[in-house]
Design a protein around this motif. Structure first.
Motif, PDB file in Angstrom:
ATOM      1  N   VAL A  83       0.859  -1.186   0.000  1.00  0.00           N
ATOM      2  CA  VAL A  83       0.000   0.000   0.000  1.00  0.00           C
ATOM      3  C   VAL A  83       0.892   1.232   0.000  1.00  0.00           C
ATOM      4  O   VAL A  83       1.428   1.626   1.031  1.00  0.00           O
ATOM      5  N   GLY A  84       1.073   1.828  -1.168  1.00  0.00           N
ATOM      6  CA  GLY A  84       1.933   2.994  -1.314  1.00  0.00           C
ATOM      7  C   GLY A  84       3.255   2.641  -1.961  1.00  0.00           C
ATOM      8  O   GLY A  84       4.256   2.416  -1.288  1.00  0.00           O
ATOM      9  N   THR A  85       3.280   2.587  -3.278  1.00  0.00           N
ATOM     10  CA  THR A  85       4.458   2.120  -4.015  1.00  0.00           C
ATOM     11  C   THR A  85       5.463   3.218  -4.304  1.00  0.00           C
ATOM     12  O   THR A  85       6.667   2.977  -4.317  1.00  0.00           O
ATOM     13  N   SER A  86       4.994   4.438  -4.561  1.00  0.00           N
ATOM     14  CA  SER A  86       5.859   5.546  -4.950  1.00  0.00           C
ATOM     15  C   SER A  86       6.690   5.142  -6.173  1.00  0.00           C
ATOM     16  O   SER A  86       6.149   4.644  -7.157  1.00  0.00           O
ATOM     17  N   HIS A  87       8.010   5.267  -6.103  1.00  0.00           N
ATOM     18  CA  HIS A  87       8.876   4.921  -7.235  1.00  0.00           C
ATOM     19  C   HIS A  87       9.239   3.440  -7.263  1.00  0.00           C
ATOM     20  O   HIS A  87      10.033   3.021  -8.101  1.00  0.00           O
ATOM     21  N   GLY A  88       8.689   2.682  -6.338  1.00  0.00           N
ATOM     22  CA  GLY A  88       8.849   1.232  -6.398  1.00  0.00           C
ATOM     23  C   GLY A  88      10.069   0.668  -5.710  1.00  0.00           C
ATOM     24  O   GLY A  88      10.427  -0.488  -5.942  1.00  0.00           O
ATOM     25  N   VAL A  89      10.705   1.440  -4.825  1.00  0.00           N
ATOM     26  CA  VAL A  89      11.929   0.945  -4.190  1.00  0.00           C
ATOM     27  C   VAL A  89      11.620  -0.246  -3.285  1.00  0.00           C
ATOM     28  O   VAL A  89      12.215  -1.324  -3.421  1.00  0.00           O
ATOM     29  N   SER A  90      10.696  -0.070  -2.350  1.00  0.00           N
ATOM     30  CA  SER A  90      10.369  -1.184  -1.447  1.00  0.00           C
ATOM     31  C   SER A  90       9.763  -2.361  -2.203  1.00  0.00           C
ATOM     32  O   SER A  90       9.932  -3.518  -1.806  1.00  0.00           O
ATOM     33  N   TYR A 111      -1.098   6.052  -6.472  1.00  0.00           N
ATOM     34  CA  TYR A 111      -2.104   7.024  -6.913  1.00  0.00           C
ATOM     35  C   TYR A 111      -1.563   7.983  -7.963  1.00  0.00           C
ATOM     36  O   TYR A 111      -2.284   8.391  -8.879  1.00  0.00           O
ATOM     37  N   GLU A 112      -0.286   8.359  -7.855  1.00  0.00           N
ATOM     38  CA  GLU A 112       0.311   9.347  -8.763  1.00  0.00           C
ATOM     39  C   GLU A 112       0.768   8.676 -10.057  1.00  0.00           C
ATOM     40  O   GLU A 112       1.535   7.716 -10.031  1.00  0.00           O
ATOM     41  N   SER A 113       0.298   9.200 -11.186  1.00  0.00           N
ATOM     42  CA  SER A 113       0.606   8.576 -12.476  1.00  0.00           C
ATOM     43  C   SER A 113       2.093   8.624 -12.802  1.00  0.00           C
ATOM     44  O   SER A 113       2.657   7.651 -13.314  1.00  0.00           O
ATOM     45  N   ASP A 114       2.766   9.740 -12.513  1.00  0.00           N
ATOM     46  CA  ASP A 114       4.192   9.849 -12.813  1.00  0.00           C
ATOM     47  C   ASP A 114       4.997   8.865 -11.974  1.00  0.00           C
ATOM     48  O   ASP A 114       5.949   8.237 -12.455  1.00  0.00           O
ATOM     49  N   LYS A 115       4.618   8.718 -10.707  1.00  0.00           N
ATOM     50  CA  LYS A 115       5.323   7.771  -9.847  1.00  0.00           C
ATOM     51  C   LYS A 115       5.095   6.339 -10.322  1.00  0.00           C
ATOM     52  O   LYS A 115       6.019   5.523 -10.317  1.00  0.00           O
ATOM     53  N   ASP A 133       2.144  -6.727  -9.924  1.00  0.00           N
ATOM     54  CA  ASP A 133       0.879  -6.237 -10.478  1.00  0.00           C
ATOM     55  C   ASP A 133       0.672  -4.831  -9.933  1.00  0.00           C
ATOM     56  O   ASP A 133       0.172  -4.659  -8.818  1.00  0.00           O
ATOM     57  N   LEU A 134       1.096  -3.820 -10.694  1.00  0.00           N
ATOM     58  CA  LEU A 134       0.989  -2.438 -10.241  1.00  0.00           C
ATOM     59  C   LEU A 134      -0.385  -1.895 -10.598  1.00  0.00           C
ATOM     60  O   LEU A 134      -0.753  -1.814 -11.776  1.00  0.00           O
ATOM     61  N   ARG A 135      -1.129  -1.482  -9.581  1.00  0.00           N
ATOM     62  CA  ARG A 135      -2.481  -0.962  -9.769  1.00  0.00           C
ATOM     63  C   ARG A 135      -2.462   0.547  -9.546  1.00  0.00           C
ATOM     64  O   ARG A 135      -2.319   1.017  -8.420  1.00  0.00           O
ATOM     65  N   TYR A 136      -2.632   1.278 -10.643  1.00  0.00           N
ATOM     66  CA  TYR A 136      -2.569   2.734 -10.597  1.00  0.00           C
ATOM     67  C   TYR A 136      -3.962   3.306 -10.355  1.00  0.00           C
ATOM     68  O   TYR A 136      -4.938   2.896 -10.993  1.00  0.00           O
ATOM     69  N   GLY A 137      -4.043   4.258  -9.426  1.00  0.00           N
ATOM     70  CA  GLY A 137      -5.308   4.925  -9.138  1.00  0.00           C
ATOM     71  C   GLY A 137      -5.616   4.913  -7.656  1.00  0.00           C
ATOM     72  O   GLY A 137      -4.762   4.594  -6.826  1.00  0.00           O
ATOM     73  N   ASP A 138      -6.843   5.269  -7.322  1.00  0.00           N
ATOM     74  CA  ASP A 138      -7.298   5.311  -5.936  1.00  0.00           C
ATOM     75  C   ASP A 138      -7.438   3.888  -5.414  1.00  0.00           C
ATOM     76  O   ASP A 138      -8.199   3.092  -5.966  1.00  0.00           O
ATOM     77  N   LEU A 139      -6.718   3.572  -4.338  1.00  0.00           N
ATOM     78  CA  LEU A 139      -6.736   2.195  -3.827  1.00  0.00           C
ATOM     79  C   LEU A 139      -8.125   1.745  -3.392  1.00  0.00           C
ATOM     80  O   LEU A 139      -8.414   0.548  -3.347  1.00  0.00           O
TER      81      LEU A 139
END
Length: 220
Positions: A83-90, A111-115, A133-139
């Protein structure tokens, strides 16, 4: 021994962690200014704060991320929610653990498209994109069709989204599943709703003395 043994992945992670750490002084200065102005509410960041963080990695510290990696290995986790991927480091740590466990999936939310776009690039660069499986948008929308059993959850998001996330995830957790939530000491007040949920829905929990507090919660 390092939790990440793949040299390619470790090199990528080190580079991203360094970028994240380089942003910390700017983040501290921003929050210091807003704290002095008394216009910051940790229970719900405003639009200005979200805009400020739009290009910030805010990566989970390496020691915390390695702890999550080792926990996933111990659980034999094959189905993980982040919950909360950001740039995907974790996410890279979690995907490596899933790979070492014989395969599976990390369901990541951003949530952020650029991230989300940057995270996808990092997953490909680290050669773990097939496990994510990256899910972009409101969780609150992207996790509605979540399926279990879920073995492990990393909760590393702004606190106002912790309750909506755990509400959607909890029904799919297997007995013995582990949830890790970051900064639960520093933001204990903002986590009130989250703690109310886990303490009244069949979980046991303990705060570990990592920087900011790291909450380890087990589904009973």
């Amino acid at each position: 021994m390092d939790c990440i043994t793949d040299p390619l992945l470790r090199g990528l992670i080190d580079r991203l962690q360094a970028q994240s750490q380089a942003q910390v002084p700017e983040i501290n200065q921003y929050f210091g200014g807003r704290y002095e102005a008394k216009d910051l509410n940790w229970e719900g960041l405003d639009e200005e704060a979200h805009q400020f963080f739009a290009d910030k990695l805010v990566a989970l510290d390496d020691d915390k991320a390695c702890f999550c990696h080792l926990m996933c290995r111990a659980l034999g986790a094959r189905r993980i929610v982040e919950v909360g991927t950001s740039h995907g480091v974790s996410t890279l740590y979690l995907a490596d653990a899933v790979r070492a466990n014989g395969g599976g999936v990390v369901i990541a939310t951003e949530y952020e498209s650029d991230k989300a776009a940057r995270a996808q690039q990092h997953f490909k660069e680290g050669a773990v994109d097939g496990l994510i499986d990256l899910r972009y948008g409101d969780l609150r929308e992207t996790l509605i069709d979540l399926e279990g059993p879920i073995d492990f959850v990393l909760m590393d998001i702004w606190t106002e989204m912790a309750v909506p996330a755990i509400t959607l995830i909890a029904p799919h957790l297997r007995t013995g599943a582990v949830i890790i939530a970051d900064n639960t000491t520093d933001f204990a007040g903002a986590y009130r709703g989250y703690f109310d949920f886990i303490l009244n829905n069949g979980f046991a929990t303990q705060t570990l003395p990592f920087s900011g507090g790291l909450e380890v919660t087990v589904k009973l």
